[in-house]
Design a protein around this motif. Structure first.
Motif, PDB file in Angstrom:
ATOM      1  N   MET A 179       0.441 -58.213  11.712  1.00 25.09           N
ATOM      2  CA  MET A 179       0.338 -57.008  10.956  1.00 25.09           C
ATOM      3  C   MET A 179      -1.279 -56.705  10.823  1.00 25.09           C
ATOM      4  SD  MET A 179       2.534 -57.344   7.447  1.00 25.09           S
ATOM      5  CE  MET A 179       1.829 -58.956   6.916  1.00 25.09           C
ATOM      6  N   SER A 180      -1.695 -55.564  11.109  1.00 21.34           N
ATOM      7  CA  SER A 180      -2.949 -55.187  11.270  1.00 21.34           C
ATOM      8  C   SER A 180      -3.376 -53.864  10.713  1.00 21.34           C
ATOM      9  CB  SER A 180      -3.552 -55.044  12.845  1.00 21.34           C
ATOM     10  OG  SER A 180      -4.651 -54.856  13.061  1.00 21.34           O
ATOM     11  N   ASP A 181      -4.625 -53.711  10.076  1.00 25.30           N
ATOM     12  CA  ASP A 181      -5.055 -52.694   9.546  1.00 25.30           C
ATOM     13  C   ASP A 181      -6.706 -52.650   9.458  1.00 25.30           C
ATOM     14  OD1 ASP A 181      -5.631 -54.304   7.428  1.00 25.30           O
ATOM     15  OD2 ASP A 181      -5.118 -52.652   5.842  1.00 25.30           O
ATOM     16  N   MET A 182      -7.036 -51.306   9.244  1.00 23.94           N
ATOM     17  CA  MET A 182      -8.589 -51.392   9.063  1.00 23.94           C
ATOM     18  C   MET A 182      -8.937 -50.968   7.693  1.00 23.94           C
ATOM     19  SD  MET A 182      -9.950 -49.040  12.582  1.00 23.94           S
ATOM     20  CE  MET A 182      -9.179 -49.345  13.994  1.00 23.94           C
ATOM     21  N   ILE A 187     -16.925 -51.600   8.907  1.00 25.86           N
ATOM     22  CA  ILE A 187     -15.457 -51.463   9.168  1.00 25.86           C
ATOM     23  C   ILE A 187     -15.101 -52.873   9.698  1.00 25.86           C
ATOM     24  CG2 ILE A 187     -13.871 -50.335  10.643  1.00 25.86           C
ATOM     25  CD1 ILE A 187     -15.774 -47.835  10.391  1.00 25.86           C
ATOM     26  N   PHE A 188     -13.835 -53.190   9.280  1.00 22.40           N
ATOM     27  CA  PHE A 188     -13.030 -54.545   9.645  1.00 22.40           C
ATOM     28  C   PHE A 188     -11.933 -54.061  10.202  1.00 22.40           C
ATOM     29  CE2 PHE A 188     -16.595 -55.719   6.917  1.00 22.40           C
ATOM     30  CZ  PHE A 188     -16.964 -57.000   7.308  1.00 22.40           C
ATOM     31  N   PHE A 242     -12.122 -58.976  12.434  1.00 20.10           N
ATOM     32  CA  PHE A 242     -13.051 -58.238  13.403  1.00 20.10           C
ATOM     33  C   PHE A 242     -14.043 -57.321  12.909  1.00 20.10           C
ATOM     34  CE2 PHE A 242      -9.679 -59.900  15.753  1.00 20.10           C
ATOM     35  CZ  PHE A 242      -9.924 -60.843  16.563  1.00 20.10           C
ATOM     36  N   GLU A 243     -15.374 -57.505  12.653  1.00 15.50           N
ATOM     37  CA  GLU A 243     -16.066 -56.202  12.507  1.00 15.50           C
ATOM     38  C   GLU A 243     -16.399 -55.525  13.492  1.00 15.50           C
ATOM     39  OE1 GLU A 243     -20.437 -55.082  10.555  1.00 15.50           O
ATOM     40  OE2 GLU A 243     -19.937 -57.431  10.972  1.00 15.50           O
TER      41      GLU A 243
END
Length: 324
Positions: free
Chosen positions: A12-15, A23-24, A41-42
């Motif tokens: 699962m991934s989001d910003m 922002i990460f 990750f920045e």
């Protein structure tokens, strides 16, 4: 993480943006055993293109082991769509699953915007909640009457909050009727408020369950509209559109069929068109070639309820399941 070799893993991934406007990209691994934070990750000063996201996600997939990854879940932005499409070209067995929660939010937003009588109910409910929390004496009396149960307040960016607000009112509706009929209420200077008179004059969810829950929700919409198509026709159009576009995937349908709690109770059948299409999709795209024959044999035993699967122990496990 040890369970991923057996059950597989969802990435699962989001910003998100922190209070310093950085922002990460967060990446989490999920399985029935729980969540595992994998990396963050920045990317404040980087263009968040599909290729950039592809590289980040692929790095994590390789670290986990691509054969263990079943699906990728993200929001529906174009850069994530591009990234996951590129990943699926390299790893055909990995599925892209849209965030069901986001899809439901969009469905509720559609209903709120397009169905006049629903919008009217929301507006009246908001007036009630605002009134209760605006006046200290009214709020104190409400909390005393409801044994400190609170009403939910709506949130502009979360359309599900409107429905939760209605639910919170209905849960204490009888108590609120008692309140406005009490001597304490009549002694309150706000007792003649038209907003509260409207209230007393009124009439009174995981992947293995998502498909069946959506089917149940669809039927509930029809029943709650007294099977009057003039009331539910447009809602169902919005419901079906969002369900197919933003919420359900073949994986959800297959998960429902492979959920013995639903299948053994006859709530879902292999001969359902959706199920048949989903299982063909699973065999074609998610099962490795050397496993397909064995998978089909085991699937046949499952839907024929082979006696080795339908023994007393398995039945007892189904009967004691928390979702039963």
């Amino acid at each position: 993480m040890e369970s991923w070799s057996i059950r597989g893993c969802t990435i699962m991934s989001d910003m998100w943006t922190d209070i310093k406007e950085r922002i990460f990209i967060n990446i989490i691994g999920y399985s029935p055993k729980g969540d595992v934070f994998l990396n963050s990750f920045e990317c404040s000063d980087v263009s968040k293109t599909g290729l950039f996201l592809r590289d980040i996600l692929e790095l994590v997939i390789e670290r986990v082991g691509s054969e263990k990854v079943v699906q990728l879940i993200s929001d529906n932005t174009s850069n994530y769509r591009v990234a996951i499409s590129l990943i699926m070209e390299k790893y055909p067995h990995i599925q892209r699953i849209k965030c069901a929660a986001h899809g439901v939010q969009l469905l509720l937003k559609d209903i709120d915007a397009e169905i006049p009588w629903v919008k009217e109910v929301f507006e009246k409910a908001k007036l009630i909640v605002t009134f209760m929390y605006k006046h200290e004496t009214v709020l104190a009396l409400m909390r005393e009457t409801t044994n400190n149960r609170e009403l939910k307040k709506p949130c502009k960016t979360r359309f599900a909050s409107n429905f939760l607000m209605l639910k919170s009112i209905l849960e204490v509706e009888d108590l609120l009727r008692v309140m406005v009929a009490s001597a304490e209420w009549r002694a309150n200077r706000h007792c003649n408020s038209e907003m509260v008179l409207r209230l007393v004059d009124g009439d009174g969810a995981t992947s293995p369950f998502l498909y069946e829950a959506m089917q149940r929700a669809r039927n509930t919409i029809i029943d709650r509209c007294n099977r009057d198509s003039s009331n539910y026709k447009m809602i169902l159009q919005l419901f079906d559109s969002r369900k197919n576009e933003n919420i359900l995937n073949h994986v959800h349908v297959a998960a429902a069929f492979l959920n013995p709690l639903l299948m053994c109770e006859g709530k879902i059948s292999y001969y359902n068109d959706d199920v048949g299409e989903a299982m063909v999709h699973i065999v074609r795209t998610m099962i490795f070639p050397h496993d397909k024959k064995q998978f089909v044999m085991e699937l046949k035993k499952y839907y024929e309820k082979d006696e080795k699967l339908s023994n007393d122990i398995s039945k007892e496990m189904i009967d004691s399941h928390p979702h039963k």
